[in-house]
Design an enzyme around this catalytic site. Structure first.
Site, PDB file in Angstrom:
ATOM      1  N   THR A 151      39.836  39.947  40.199  1.00 46.02           N
ATOM      2  CA  THR A 151      38.515  40.562  40.428  1.00 46.02           C
ATOM      3  C   THR A 151      37.384  39.593  40.090  1.00 46.02           C
ATOM      4  OG1 THR A 151      39.515  42.654  39.809  1.00 46.02           O
ATOM      5  CG2 THR A 151      37.108  42.582  39.843  1.00 46.02           C
ATOM      6  N   GLY A 190      42.066  41.074  31.595  1.00 47.88           N
ATOM      7  CA  GLY A 190      42.352  41.360  30.193  1.00 47.88           C
ATOM      8  C   GLY A 190      42.807  40.109  29.460  1.00 47.88           C
ATOM      9  N   GLU A 433      43.390  48.411  39.155  1.00 47.21           N
ATOM     10  CA  GLU A 433      44.522  48.296  40.066  1.00 47.21           C
ATOM     11  C   GLU A 433      44.287  49.071  41.362  1.00 47.21           C
ATOM     12  OE1 GLU A 433      46.550  46.112  38.264  1.00 47.21           O
ATOM     13  OE2 GLU A 433      46.910  45.774  40.385  1.00 47.21           O
TER      14      GLU A 433
HETATM   15  C1  LIG Z   1      46.757  46.883  32.742  1.00 40.78           C
HETATM   16  C2  LIG Z   1      46.078  46.836  34.054  1.00 40.78           C
HETATM   17  C3  LIG Z   1      44.915  45.943  34.142  1.00 40.78           C
HETATM   18  C4  LIG Z   1      44.291  45.957  35.465  1.00 40.78           C
HETATM   19  C5  LIG Z   1      44.449  44.982  36.375  1.00 40.78           C
HETATM   20  C6  LIG Z   1      43.751  44.973  37.672  1.00 40.78           C
HETATM   21  O1  LIG Z   1      42.975  45.842  37.989  1.00 40.78           O
HETATM   22  S1  LIG Z   1      44.103  43.657  38.690  1.00 40.78           S
HETATM   23  C7  LIG Z   1      43.085  43.829  40.128  1.00 40.78           C
HETATM   24  C8  LIG Z   1      43.559  44.934  41.029  1.00 40.78           C
HETATM   25  N1  LIG Z   1      42.788  44.924  42.230  1.00 40.78           N
HETATM   26  C9  LIG Z   1      43.006  45.772  43.211  1.00 40.78           C
HETATM   27  O2  LIG Z   1      43.870  46.639  43.140  1.00 40.78           O
HETATM   28  C10 LIG Z   1      42.171  45.556  44.449  1.00 40.78           C
HETATM   29  C11 LIG Z   1      42.260  46.687  45.439  1.00 40.78           C
HETATM   30  N2  LIG Z   1      42.158  46.203  46.788  1.00 40.78           N
HETATM   31  C12 LIG Z   1      43.246  45.932  47.602  1.00 40.78           C
HETATM   32  O3  LIG Z   1      44.387  46.057  47.193  1.00 40.78           O
HETATM   33  C13 LIG Z   1      42.974  45.458  49.009  1.00 40.78           C
HETATM   34  O4  LIG Z   1      41.733  44.821  49.116  1.00 40.78           O
HETATM   35  C14 LIG Z   1      43.035  46.601  50.018  1.00 40.78           C
HETATM   36  C15 LIG Z   1      44.470  47.129  50.022  1.00 40.78           C
HETATM   37  C16 LIG Z   1      42.067  47.719  49.665  1.00 40.78           C
HETATM   38  C17 LIG Z   1      42.670  46.064  51.406  1.00 40.78           C
HETATM   39  O5  LIG Z   1      43.364  44.866  51.653  1.00 40.78           O
HETATM   40  P1  LIG Z   1      43.196  44.096  53.045  1.00 40.78           P
HETATM   41  O6  LIG Z   1      41.784  44.126  53.436  1.00 40.78           O
HETATM   42  O7  LIG Z   1      43.878  42.789  52.921  1.00 40.78           O
HETATM   43  O8  LIG Z   1      44.106  44.993  53.951  1.00 40.78           O
HETATM   44  P2  LIG Z   1      43.696  46.043  55.107  1.00 40.78           P
HETATM   45  O9  LIG Z   1      43.080  47.280  54.525  1.00 40.78           O
HETATM   46  O10 LIG Z   1      42.947  45.339  56.186  1.00 40.78           O
HETATM   47  O11 LIG Z   1      45.149  46.414  55.630  1.00 40.78           O
HETATM   48  C18 LIG Z   1      45.947  45.498  56.353  1.00 40.78           C
HETATM   49  C19 LIG Z   1      47.396  45.900  56.265  1.00 40.78           C
HETATM   50  O12 LIG Z   1      47.915  45.522  54.994  1.00 40.78           O
HETATM   51  C20 LIG Z   1      48.608  46.616  54.413  1.00 40.78           C
HETATM   52  N3  LIG Z   1      48.518  46.463  52.949  1.00 40.78           N
HETATM   53  C21 LIG Z   1      47.415  46.417  52.161  1.00 40.78           C
HETATM   54  N4  LIG Z   1      47.767  46.243  50.878  1.00 40.78           N
HETATM   55  C22 LIG Z   1      49.124  46.154  50.870  1.00 40.78           C
HETATM   56  C23 LIG Z   1      50.050  45.968  49.829  1.00 40.78           C
HETATM   57  N5  LIG Z   1      49.670  45.837  48.552  1.00 40.78           N
HETATM   58  N6  LIG Z   1      51.357  45.932  50.171  1.00 40.78           N
HETATM   59  C24 LIG Z   1      51.742  46.083  51.447  1.00 40.78           C
HETATM   60  N7  LIG Z   1      50.887  46.259  52.467  1.00 40.78           N
HETATM   61  C25 LIG Z   1      49.605  46.291  52.179  1.00 40.78           C
HETATM   62  C26 LIG Z   1      47.882  47.824  54.943  1.00 40.78           C
HETATM   63  O13 LIG Z   1      48.682  48.981  54.811  1.00 40.78           O
HETATM   64  C27 LIG Z   1      47.624  47.402  56.353  1.00 40.78           C
HETATM   65  O14 LIG Z   1      48.791  47.625  57.129  1.00 40.78           O
HETATM   66  P3  LIG Z   1      48.638  47.984  58.699  1.00 40.78           P
HETATM   67  O15 LIG Z   1      47.860  49.257  58.739  1.00 40.78           O
HETATM   68  O16 LIG Z   1      47.891  46.862  59.324  1.00 40.78           O
HETATM   69  O17 LIG Z   1      50.054  48.149  59.102  1.00 40.78           O
HETATM   70  C1  LIG Z   2      39.591  48.541  32.204  1.00 39.60           C
HETATM   71  C2  LIG Z   2      39.698  47.634  33.375  1.00 39.60           C
HETATM   72  C3  LIG Z   2      40.590  46.571  33.343  1.00 39.60           C
HETATM   73  C4  LIG Z   2      40.668  45.686  34.427  1.00 39.60           C
HETATM   74  N1  LIG Z   2      41.524  44.628  34.345  1.00 39.60           N
HETATM   75  C5  LIG Z   2      41.545  43.718  35.365  1.00 39.60           C
HETATM   76  C6  LIG Z   2      42.378  42.561  35.280  1.00 39.60           C
HETATM   77  O1  LIG Z   2      43.091  42.360  34.315  1.00 39.60           O
HETATM   78  N2  LIG Z   2      42.364  41.674  36.298  1.00 39.60           N
HETATM   79  C7  LIG Z   2      41.580  41.846  37.390  1.00 39.60           C
HETATM   80  O2  LIG Z   2      41.610  40.996  38.283  1.00 39.60           O
HETATM   81  N3  LIG Z   2      40.800  42.947  37.508  1.00 39.60           N
HETATM   82  C8  LIG Z   2      40.769  43.882  36.528  1.00 39.60           C
HETATM   83  N4  LIG Z   2      39.959  44.996  36.625  1.00 39.60           N
HETATM   84  C9  LIG Z   2      39.114  45.159  37.803  1.00 39.60           C
HETATM   85  C10 LIG Z   2      39.551  46.307  38.713  1.00 39.60           C
HETATM   86  O3  LIG Z   2      40.734  46.000  39.382  1.00 39.60           O
HETATM   87  C11 LIG Z   2      38.423  46.631  39.691  1.00 39.60           C
HETATM   88  O4  LIG Z   2      37.322  47.085  38.937  1.00 39.60           O
HETATM   89  C12 LIG Z   2      38.858  47.671  40.695  1.00 39.60           C
HETATM   90  O5  LIG Z   2      39.797  47.132  41.612  1.00 39.60           O
HETATM   91  C13 LIG Z   2      37.668  48.280  41.460  1.00 39.60           C
HETATM   92  O6  LIG Z   2      36.931  47.305  42.110  1.00 39.60           O
HETATM   93  P1  LIG Z   2      35.336  47.192  41.938  1.00 39.60           P
HETATM   94  O7  LIG Z   2      35.039  47.133  40.497  1.00 39.60           O
HETATM   95  O8  LIG Z   2      34.920  46.069  42.809  1.00 39.60           O
HETATM   96  O9  LIG Z   2      34.743  48.534  42.494  1.00 39.60           O
HETATM   97  P2  LIG Z   2      33.909  48.749  43.821  1.00 39.60           P
HETATM   98  O10 LIG Z   2      34.781  48.459  44.995  1.00 39.60           O
HETATM   99  O11 LIG Z   2      32.624  48.029  43.768  1.00 39.60           O
HETATM  100  O12 LIG Z   2      33.678  50.313  43.740  1.00 39.60           O
HETATM  101  C14 LIG Z   2      32.397  50.942  43.610  1.00 39.60           C
HETATM  102  C15 LIG Z   2      32.357  52.161  44.541  1.00 39.60           C
HETATM  103  O13 LIG Z   2      32.414  51.723  45.897  1.00 39.60           O
HETATM  104  C16 LIG Z   2      33.368  52.489  46.611  1.00 39.60           C
HETATM  105  N5  LIG Z   2      33.982  51.669  47.664  1.00 39.60           N
HETATM  106  C17 LIG Z   2      34.281  50.346  47.631  1.00 39.60           C
HETATM  107  N6  LIG Z   2      34.890  49.983  48.774  1.00 39.60           N
HETATM  108  C18 LIG Z   2      34.975  51.075  49.547  1.00 39.60           C
HETATM  109  C19 LIG Z   2      35.519  51.350  50.830  1.00 39.60           C
HETATM  110  N7  LIG Z   2      36.129  50.396  51.555  1.00 39.60           N
HETATM  111  N8  LIG Z   2      35.417  52.590  51.318  1.00 39.60           N
HETATM  112  C20 LIG Z   2      34.841  53.567  50.590  1.00 39.60           C
HETATM  113  N9  LIG Z   2      34.330  53.381  49.357  1.00 39.60           N
HETATM  114  C21 LIG Z   2      34.401  52.161  48.841  1.00 39.60           C
HETATM  115  C22 LIG Z   2      34.404  52.898  45.566  1.00 39.60           C
HETATM  116  O14 LIG Z   2      35.103  54.066  45.955  1.00 39.60           O
HETATM  117  C23 LIG Z   2      33.512  53.139  44.339  1.00 39.60           C
HETATM  118  O15 LIG Z   2      33.031  54.454  44.383  1.00 39.60           O
HETATM  119  C24 LIG Z   2      39.857  45.895  35.561  1.00 39.60           C
HETATM  120  C25 LIG Z   2      38.962  46.973  35.591  1.00 39.60           C
HETATM  121  C26 LIG Z   2      38.879  47.830  34.516  1.00 39.60           C
HETATM  122  C27 LIG Z   2      37.905  48.969  34.564  1.00 39.60           C
END
Ligand SMILES: CCC/C=C/C(=O)SCCNC(=O)CCNC(=O)[C@H](O)C(C)(C)COP(=O)([O-])OP(=O)([O-])OC[C@H]1O[C@@H](n2cnc3c(N)ncnc32)[C@H](O)[C@@H]1OP(=O)([O-])[O-]
Ligand SMILES: Cc1cc2nc3c(=O)[nH]c(=O)nc-3n(C[C@H](O)[C@H](O)[C@H](O)COP(=O)(O)OP(=O)(O)OC[C@H]3O[C@@H](n4cnc5c(N)ncnc54)[C@H](O)[C@@H]3O)c2cc1C
Length: 665
Positions: A151, A190, A433
């Protein structure tokens, strides 16, 4: 303060339990041997004096809390290594690794959290065998401590929009990492602030000016001896948050930092010495760690809720308030049916998601095996399931954790109850996530695609197979099977209605993207409805499966909870069911009665059910939820730990209040 053994209210409650608590604990732990192993590890961990807090965390400064968390992380790591707990710490290999209850020694998370949950799993999942050999060993020995830096300030959701670049320089066989703008700074990982010396950086690969998408790179950010940031690395902590305050989330920027070519993790995509890019079989394999973590969040959500509901139900059994009948003593608040309505669904929901999480983990493991031999067929369904179940588990469980907190009245507002902290770490799962709305939209994308392909005769994947059924009206049926069918009808109805809207909007001249955006409220509704149908189906089938091996007494209680879950959801989603099924007012009246009867039936088992989660007091960390039920005594003991109570008069009296009183300010 000397405490009696157990509060008589709890003693009475435990005597009414109709099933064997240990048997349920074993089931939740996925086996009696797993319960034994977990308890043995807890015995070790909670006997280490360095892991105990002398002063509660909430009375420390931000800096002190971090330092305390580091100290505890190191001692915890040491004791877990001595105990031989490798699986749960570094990489989950089995369902039994889920109940790592000892992590609760951190009320607000560990700064090593990302080392275990994402850094090591990404090395294992994205590295080729040579890279795994090198980096995994170093991480196991804690020679390197890492995080997952994806992120950025400007983008979290839209990962194709990430700006951090990794430009290949074939002359030196290096990648040059660069952060071209403020918005490209990594933000959130983190442990990144002051803990980690390495990290996985997700960056846009460029070779000879051509982009090749986001790829994982392993990057050293601090010196291994001095821990100073390396030249060109800008790193620090992002500041105070609603929760996770001891996780040390950080920011990170690069000024043309060079890393060797082999620091790109190359299991799926490769860059050769001369700069040739070999693409992976599926570009989404680079998103693999996120899929794995989303799968595990279903279990975390259920776990947070099970802790909150244990605290709230034990407290509700010892708290007496108001009058039910004028001539009788004040009842336990658990006797109010509204209190049971708030709390018993928490037990059932926790079971539902816990059993679903074990099932989902098995699906994930199956996919992993297939992926290893180049078969990715299951990935689209797994991705949709991981997204959707992550969403509904995190939002349902967080809502219910907050309900537990409020059900404890004023005392639930105390940090010493641990309910505010549980809410904080639980609500974070709705954002990290993959933000929940965005994850529902991903699910909807998969459902619409499946629906359209299905209408052209393509078979549906197993969790969507009911889409093929004809939606013929049938009489309402309140059995479990009948309710499940009804929710499947809601799912079909919402999806088909969303698809019709999409088609109408495009026919009216909107582009596909604008039509999608305009229909997106309906689409997330359809995604949620599919998730509900999945959870109802899996929860029921898993309990039917376990029901064949457990005692009749436990089977009966497990099914009371399944029924409660089904009937509660039916009443909650009445509007949808009235729209898409033959549910009538008469059916609703009888379902309400059924619900009230179920609350009454579960009441004698309420304490037994929460005892079966088997959280020792050190795990619950709560003045309200301890096993002995002496909530008031514990509240007072904890209050006395406030630094303000160390002296009868605070110096601010003489400095400010007294001059104010004397008109001398
Ligand atoms: C302890 C925890 C601490 C926290 C850590 C964190 O937060 S870390 C940070 C965590 N951060 C986040 O979680 C960030 C969240 N954001 C995302 O994961 C991506 O930006 C997205 C999935 C929203 C869009 O991605 P994009 O623009 O590249 O994709 P698109 O929408 O254009 O779709 C194209 C095709 O890909 C497919 N496909 C997509 N993902 C997957 C997958 N994982 N696998 C398989 N397939 C997948 C989708 O179904 C579609 O298939 P279709 O229909 O063509 O057959
Ligand atoms: C406690 C915590 C720990 C984290 N740890 C990590 C880590 O270890 N590593 C790491 O890489 N990241 C980490 N993150 C980041 C986290 O993965 C992101 O905050 C998360 O994926 C959401 O993305 P954003 O903050 O850009 O939200 P945004 O995408 O900016 O969301 C803001 C608003 O916009 C809306 N929005 C955005 N896109 C769309 C769309 N396409 N359609 C409709 N609505 C939309 C959302 O629904 C939301 O209401 C952490 C976050 C938190 C809170």
């Amino acid at each position: 303060m000397t405490l009696k053994k157990v509060n008589p209210d709890l003693e009475k409650e435990r005597s009414t339990c109709t099933f064997n608590i240990e048997e349920l604990t074993n089931l939740l732990d996925t086996g009696a041997h797993c319960t034994a192993e977990r308890r043995a590890v807890e015995d070790k961990v909670f006997s280490v004096k360095e892991l105990k807090d002398e002063i509660p965390d909430e009375f420390l400064s931000h800096k002190e809390r971090y330092e305390n968390a580091i100290r505890k992380s190191v001692f915890l790591h040491k004791v877990l290594q001595e105990t031989g707990v490798k699986r749960g710490v570094y990489n989950r290999s089995d369902k039994s690794d889920f109940r790592t209850t000892y992590y609760s020694i951190f009320k607000d998370g560990s700064p090593f959290m990302l080392q275990y949950s994402m850094f090591v799993p990404t090395i294992l999942g994205q590295g080729d065998s040579e890279q795994v050999e090198l980096w995994y060993k170093r991480a196991l020995n804690m020679e390197i401590i890492g995080t997952y830096a994806q992120t950025e300030l400007g983008h979290g959701t839209f990962i194709r929009g990430l700006e951090t670049e990794a430009v290949y320089d074939e002359k030196t066989e290096e990648f040059i990492l660069n952060s071209p703008s403020l918005s490209s700074y990594k933000w959130w990982p983190g442990g990144l602030g002051h803990t980690t010396n390495y990290c996985i950086v997700m960056a846009q690969l460029k070779i000879k000016g051509k982009p090749y998408g986001m790829q994982p790179f392993i990057v050293q950010i601090r010196d291994e001896e001095t821990h100073m940031p390396l030249p060109g690395v800008k790193v620090g902590e992002i500041g105070a948050k609603l929760a996770f305050n001891t996780v040390n989330n950080g920011f990170l920027g690069f000024e043309h930092v060079r890393i060797p070519r082999r620091h790109m993790l190359m299991r799926f995509s490769q860059v050769s010495k001369d700069g040739k890019f070999t693409s992976s079989a599926n570009p989404k394999l680079a998103y693999g760690t996120m899929v794995m973590v989303r799968v595990t969040i279903v279990n975390s959500a259920a776990t947070y809720l099970s802790r909150a509901v244990t605290i709230a139900i034990r407290y509700s059994a010892v708290r007496h308030q108001s009058k039910l009948k004028q001539n009788e003593p004040e009842p336990q608040i658990l006797d109010y049916v509204t209190q049971q309505h708030k709390l018993f669904i928490g037990i059932a929901t926790s079971h539902a998601y816990m059993f679903c999480s074990y099932w989902l983990w098995d699906v994930y493991v199956m996919y992993q095996k297939e992926q290893n031999v180049g078969n990715f067929d299951r990935l689209p369904e797994l991705h949709a399931l991981a997204c959707c179940l992550k969403v509904i588990s995190s939002s349902d469980c967080t809502g219910l954790v907050e309900k537990c907190r409020m059900s404890c009245g004023g005392h639930g507002f105390m940090m010493s109850s641990n309910l505010p902290q549980l809410y904080g770490i639980s609500t974070a799962t709705c954002t990290y996530e993959g933000e929940n709305t965005v994850m529902l939209l991903q699910t909807a994308r998969a459902l619409v695609k499946a629906w359209e392909l299905g209408s052209r005769g393509r078979p549906f994947s197993p969790t969507m197979s009911y889409f093929a059924e004809k939606n013929v009206p049938s009489k309402w049926d309140s059995s479990l099977e009948g309710i499940l069918n009804a929710f499947q009808k809601v799912s079909i109805g919402k999806l088909s209605s969303s698809v019709s809207s999409l088609q109408e909007y495009t026919k009216s001249g909107l582009s596909a993207e604008d039509a999608w955006n305009k229909a997106s409220v309906q689409l997330i509704g359809a995604a949620e409805a599919w998730g509900r149908a999945v959870v109802l189906s899996i929860y029921k089938s898993e309990i039917e499966r376990y029901g064949q091996t457990v005692s009749p007494a436990l089977k009966s209680v497990l099914f009371d909870l399944v029924e409660l879950y089904y009937v509660h959801l039916t009443l909650e989603k009445m509007g949808d069911l009235l729209l898409y099924t033959q549910l009538s007012e008469k059916d609703v009246v009888s379902l309400r009665k059924k619900y009230e009867d179920l609350l009454e039936k579960i009441r004698p088992n309420a304490i037994g059910l929460v005892d079966a989660f088997d959280y020792r007091d050190e795990v619950l960390n709560s003045t309200l939820g301890s096993y002995d039920g002496f909530a008031y005594e514990r509240l007072m003991t904890e209050a006395m730990k406030s630094p303000l109570n160390a002296e009868p008069v605070n110096q601010s009296f003489h400095k400010y209040i007294k001059p104010l009183m004397k008109g001398k300010l």
